[in-house]
Every structure is written in structure tokens, then in C-alpha cells.
Design a protein around this motif. Structure first.
Motif, PDB file in Angstrom:
ATOM      1  N   ARG A 198     -10.530 -13.989 -77.078  1.00 48.65           N
ATOM      2  CA  ARG A 198     -10.484 -14.037 -78.449  1.00 48.65           C
ATOM      3  C   ARG A 198      -9.398 -12.458 -78.537  1.00 48.65           C
ATOM      4  O   ARG A 198      -9.419 -11.676 -77.230  1.00 48.65           O
ATOM      5  N   HIS A 199      -8.544 -12.947 -79.351  1.00 43.61           N
ATOM      6  CA  HIS A 199      -7.759 -11.706 -79.974  1.00 43.61           C
ATOM      7  C   HIS A 199      -8.364 -10.604 -80.072  1.00 43.61           C
ATOM      8  O   HIS A 199      -9.059 -10.732 -80.872  1.00 43.61           O
ATOM      9  N   PRO A 200      -7.830  -9.335 -79.668  1.00 39.02           N
ATOM     10  CA  PRO A 200      -8.000  -8.254 -80.465  1.00 39.02           C
ATOM     11  C   PRO A 200      -7.940  -7.792 -81.891  1.00 39.02           C
ATOM     12  O   PRO A 200      -8.257  -6.953 -81.989  1.00 39.02           O
ATOM     13  N   LEU A 201      -6.454  -8.138 -82.230  1.00 39.31           N
ATOM     14  CA  LEU A 201      -6.633  -8.370 -83.659  1.00 39.31           C
ATOM     15  C   LEU A 201      -7.665  -9.334 -84.064  1.00 39.31           C
ATOM     16  O   LEU A 201      -7.848  -9.081 -85.587  1.00 39.31           O
ATOM     17  N   ASP A 202      -8.251 -10.076 -83.816  1.00 36.08           N
ATOM     18  CA  ASP A 202      -8.690 -11.390 -84.821  1.00 36.08           C
ATOM     19  C   ASP A 202     -10.157 -10.567 -85.350  1.00 36.08           C
ATOM     20  O   ASP A 202     -10.619 -10.131 -84.728  1.00 36.08           O
ATOM     21  N   PRO A 203     -10.198 -10.610 -86.599  1.00 34.81           N
ATOM     22  CA  PRO A 203     -11.755  -9.946 -87.211  1.00 34.81           C
ATOM     23  C   PRO A 203     -12.747 -11.016 -87.161  1.00 34.81           C
ATOM     24  O   PRO A 203     -13.655 -10.629 -87.596  1.00 34.81           O
ATOM     25  N   CYS A 204     -12.947 -12.610 -86.765  1.00 39.26           N
ATOM     26  CA  CYS A 204     -13.691 -13.458 -86.369  1.00 39.26           C
ATOM     27  C   CYS A 204     -15.229 -12.962 -86.143  1.00 39.26           C
ATOM     28  O   CYS A 204     -15.316 -12.114 -85.068  1.00 39.26           O
ATOM     29  N   PRO A 205     -16.220 -12.739 -87.010  1.00 40.16           N
ATOM     30  CA  PRO A 205     -17.481 -12.276 -86.781  1.00 40.16           C
ATOM     31  C   PRO A 205     -18.301 -13.228 -85.876  1.00 40.16           C
ATOM     32  O   PRO A 205     -19.236 -11.957 -85.603  1.00 40.16           O
ATOM     33  N   VAL A 206     -18.174 -14.276 -85.639  1.00 40.48           N
ATOM     34  CA  VAL A 206     -18.948 -14.925 -84.403  1.00 40.48           C
ATOM     35  C   VAL A 206     -18.563 -14.472 -83.140  1.00 40.48           C
ATOM     36  O   VAL A 206     -17.952 -14.148 -82.539  1.00 40.48           O
ATOM     37  N   PRO A 207     -19.867 -14.004 -83.150  1.00 39.12           N
ATOM     38  CA  PRO A 207     -19.540 -13.480 -81.843  1.00 39.12           C
ATOM     39  C   PRO A 207     -19.298 -14.426 -79.823  1.00 39.12           C
ATOM     40  O   PRO A 207     -18.238 -14.347 -79.287  1.00 39.12           O
ATOM     41  N   GLU A 208     -19.777 -15.837 -80.100  1.00 36.20           N
ATOM     42  CA  GLU A 208     -18.971 -16.140 -79.316  1.00 36.20           C
ATOM     43  C   GLU A 208     -17.588 -17.111 -79.773  1.00 36.20           C
ATOM     44  O   GLU A 208     -17.327 -17.315 -80.458  1.00 36.20           O
ATOM     45  N   VAL A 209     -16.806 -17.009 -78.140  1.00 38.27           N
ATOM     46  CA  VAL A 209     -16.055 -17.315 -77.765  1.00 38.27           C
ATOM     47  C   VAL A 209     -15.558 -18.762 -78.030  1.00 38.27           C
ATOM     48  O   VAL A 209     -16.174 -19.251 -77.092  1.00 38.27           O
ATOM     49  N   PRO A 210     -14.944 -19.760 -79.020  1.00 38.35           N
ATOM     50  CA  PRO A 210     -15.153 -21.332 -78.404  1.00 38.35           C
ATOM     51  C   PRO A 210     -14.319 -21.380 -77.832  1.00 38.35           C
ATOM     52  O   PRO A 210     -13.624 -21.558 -76.965  1.00 38.35           O
ATOM     53  N   ALA A 211     -14.530 -22.850 -76.800  1.00 38.30           N
ATOM     54  CA  ALA A 211     -13.924 -23.760 -76.042  1.00 38.30           C
ATOM     55  C   ALA A 211     -12.035 -23.618 -76.606  1.00 38.30           C
ATOM     56  O   ALA A 211     -12.057 -24.299 -77.540  1.00 38.30           O
ATOM     57  N   THR A 212     -11.341 -24.168 -75.449  1.00 43.01           N
ATOM     58  CA  THR A 212      -9.999 -24.731 -75.551  1.00 43.01           C
ATOM     59  C   THR A 212     -10.155 -26.543 -74.538  1.00 43.01           C
ATOM     60  O   THR A 212     -10.315 -26.027 -73.958  1.00 43.01           O
ATOM     61  N   GLN A 213      -9.981 -27.194 -75.418  1.00 43.92           N
ATOM     62  CA  GLN A 213      -9.006 -28.421 -74.819  1.00 43.92           C
ATOM     63  C   GLN A 213      -7.386 -28.267 -74.304  1.00 43.92           C
ATOM     64  O   GLN A 213      -6.551 -27.925 -74.921  1.00 43.92           O
ATOM     65  N   VAL A 214      -7.758 -28.729 -73.098  1.00 50.36           N
ATOM     66  CA  VAL A 214      -6.633 -29.127 -71.987  1.00 50.36           C
ATOM     67  C   VAL A 214      -6.462 -30.116 -71.884  1.00 50.36           C
ATOM     68  O   VAL A 214      -6.990 -30.887 -71.136  1.00 50.36           O
ATOM     69  N   GLN A 215      -5.064 -31.007 -71.864  1.00 50.40           N
ATOM     70  CA  GLN A 215      -4.452 -32.097 -71.434  1.00 50.40           C
ATOM     71  C   GLN A 215      -3.120 -31.898 -71.195  1.00 50.40           C
ATOM     72  O   GLN A 215      -2.372 -31.036 -70.851  1.00 50.40           O
ATOM     73  N   ARG A 216      -3.049 -33.135 -70.053  1.00 49.52           N
ATOM     74  CA  ARG A 216      -1.572 -32.651 -69.237  1.00 49.52           C
ATOM     75  C   ARG A 216      -1.058 -34.210 -69.275  1.00 49.52           C
ATOM     76  O   ARG A 216      -2.064 -34.871 -68.976  1.00 49.52           O
ATOM     77  N   LEU A 217      -0.271 -34.644 -69.925  1.00 49.00           N
ATOM     78  CA  LEU A 217       0.246 -35.809 -70.267  1.00 49.00           C
ATOM     79  C   LEU A 217       1.228 -36.058 -69.552  1.00 49.00           C
ATOM     80  O   LEU A 217       2.498 -34.939 -69.133  1.00 49.00           O
ATOM     81  N   ALA A 218       1.533 -37.240 -69.650  1.00 53.04           N
ATOM     82  CA  ALA A 218       2.628 -37.605 -68.930  1.00 53.04           C
ATOM     83  C   ALA A 218       3.918 -37.349 -69.939  1.00 53.04           C
ATOM     84  O   ALA A 218       4.224 -37.548 -70.708  1.00 53.04           O
ATOM     85  N   ALA A 219       4.856 -37.535 -68.802  1.00 54.43           N
ATOM     86  CA  ALA A 219       6.566 -37.032 -69.199  1.00 54.43           C
ATOM     87  C   ALA A 219       7.210 -38.574 -70.712  1.00 54.43           C
ATOM     88  O   ALA A 219       6.111 -39.479 -69.963  1.00 54.43           O
TER      89      ALA A 219
END
Length: 267
Positions: free
Chosen positions: A220-241
Motif C-alpha cells: 500500500r502506498h503511504p498516501l493511498d486512502p483506500c479504506p480496505v485493509p487487505e492489499v491485493p496481489a499483483t500478477q507479474v509476467q516475463r515475456l519474450a522479446a
């Protein structure tokens, strides 16, 4: 012992005039229009080389070969992804945001912009971005004083752990760029969170311009006012050139970017 020699008002004014003329030339040479934001949601990727999920409040590290792409896609609002990066062959050459901002005359890093190393080379390009530049190069994520809980992990603590996995030390950490963090700064230097600039389905894609090591912190960014306590996951993909066109906007947008890519070709 060094003696401080006060500068005259005339000398200061002359320096200011030189700076403003240099800025004017830089802005004149800058593109009048960068590519439009990428569509939401992201198109289905091809040639996926790897995939990982960063749980909310956690971190990970990976390596990219020059030309490969890194796609980041939060599962929901309420998480920002901070990145630090280094040249894989020599991690003493690392991401340099102050130079990145100076040579492109903007803190709004978006599709068509590049991120430089402290040796004046292009580390990676921003090739896709659905937010139109809603990212933060000023705050650096949350510090050690942030509550260290599964919902509110500290960016700094995550990065210290991440660099250790890369065989580096916290002294090797550069200033961070934080994606999906819609920060603006006004004339008085006040930082503001503009929630309307990010939407569900946002994503960015980065193209490695050299072999590089990357550390990511999703919290969570320190300035993000989002009221939901849980922080969502992030999907990361490594793709070919993919082949890079001669008129690729990241490589041609500014004279400074062109010179930085020339520096890449000299190594």
C-alpha cells in the motif's frame, strides 16, 4: 580549509537564465504527444517465459535479458508496485530516477518514456501503460515507520530483503519508481493522491534494454486512502522479446533518449 565565496545576484541570475534556455530547448525538442494510454484490460500475452504472483505486502526478484518484457497487473485497486533495478553484469550501475526526470523534463513517466542508469544508459523502456503516467517517482514507497503487518508491509523493509536475495546491500538501493501510484505535486510542493487516474484492469509493460536484475515490492502506498485493509496481489509476467521498430517511440521521443540509446550501443 575551504572558504565560501558568496555569489552575486547577477551571477545567480545568469545561471538561472542559462538553465531556463536549456530547459526551453529540451521542451521544444520533446514530443508534442506521446502514445495514447494502453487499453484496459491488457490483451492476452504471447510467449510467456514466466509468471509469478506477488501477494499483497510482499516482494520478489527476477532477472531479465535485454529485449524481454515485464508485465505488471494489480488484481485490484489498493496496491502499488515499487521497482528497483540494476545492470546484471555490474550492479554498481543502477537505476537513476533524478537523471531520468531531468533529461526528459518531467516526473510523469508513462508509455514512451525511458528509465536511465547512473551511467547515462537506458535501463528499461515503458512500452505499455494504461494509466497515462499515474506513477510516483517522488515518494519512494512506505518507510520503516509504516505498520509492518500483512495488510501494510513497508516498502523499505521489502526492498532490504529483496536486495539481499540479489547478493546486494541496502546501500545499493536506488530511488524507487512506484507504479499505480497517482501522485501529483502542486506549486507549494504538496503531494496529492488522485484516485481517479487509476482503474481496475490497469497494467504496465517494461522492456529491458540491457540484461538487468529487478526487485519488486507490492504494498500500500503511504498516501493511498483506500479504506480496505487487505492489499491485493499483483500478477507479474516475463515475456519474450519482440522486434523493435526503427521509429519506436521510446527510442525516438527525445534527443536525450536517442543519446542514451547510443550509449547502450557503445558497451
Amino acid at each position: 580549509m575551504l572558504t565560501h565565496i558568496p555569489r552575486t545576484a547577477e551571477a545567480i541570475a545568469a545561471d538561472r537564465a542559462r538553465y531556463e534556455e536549456h530547459q526551453r530547448k529540451g521542451l521544444t525538442a520533446a514530443p508534442s504527444a506521446l502514445p495514447a494510454p494502453s487499453p484496459r484490460p491488457a490483451p492476452e500475452p504471447t510467449e510467456v517465459l514466466g509468471h509469478l504472483t506477488i501477494p499483497g505486502g510482499w516482494y520478489d526478484v527476477l532477472h531479465l535479458t535485454a529485449g524481454e518484457r515485464l508485465r505488471l497487473a494489480p488484481e485490484a485497486l489498493g496496491v502499488s508496485v515499487s521497482i528497483a533495478a540494476w545492470v546484471a553484469a555490474d550492479p554498481s550501475e543502477r537505476m537513476n530516477l533524478p537523471d531520468t526526470v531531468k533529461v526528459q523534463w518531467t516526473t510523469e513517466l508513462r508509455k514512451g518514456r525511458v528509465v536511465l542508469t547512473d551511467m547515462g544508459r537506458v535501463l528499461f523502456s515503458i512500452t505499455e501503460d494504461s494509466t497515462g503516467g499515474a506513477h510516483d517517482v517522488l515518494t519512494g514507497g512506505s518507510g520503516a515507520a509504516a505498520p509492518f503487518t500483512p495488510a501494510f508491509r513497508s516498502t523499505r523493509e521489502n526492498m532490504v530483503l529483496a536486495v539481499a536475495k540479489l547478493g546486494l546491500d541496502k546501500r545499493d538501493l536506488p530511488a524507487l519508481i512506484t507504479f499505480f501510484a497517482p501522485i501529483t505535486v502542486d506549486a507549494e510542493g504538496v503531494l496529492t493522491w488522485n484516485a481517479e487516474r487509476t482503474q481496475p484492469g490497469d497494467w504496465v509493460e517494461l522492456r529491458a534494454e540491457v540484461d538487468m536484475a529487478v526487485a519488486l515490492s507490492a504494498t500500500r502506498h503511504p498516501l493511498d486512502p483506500c479504506p480496505v485493509p487487505e492489499v491485493p496481489a499483483t500478477q507479474v509476467q516475463r515475456l519474450a522479446a519482440l522486434p523493435v521498430a526503427a521509429d519506436d517511440p521510446c527510442r525516438t521521443a527525445t534527443a536525450e533518449a536517442r543519446r542514451a540509446f547510443e550509449n547502450n550501443s557503445r558497451i
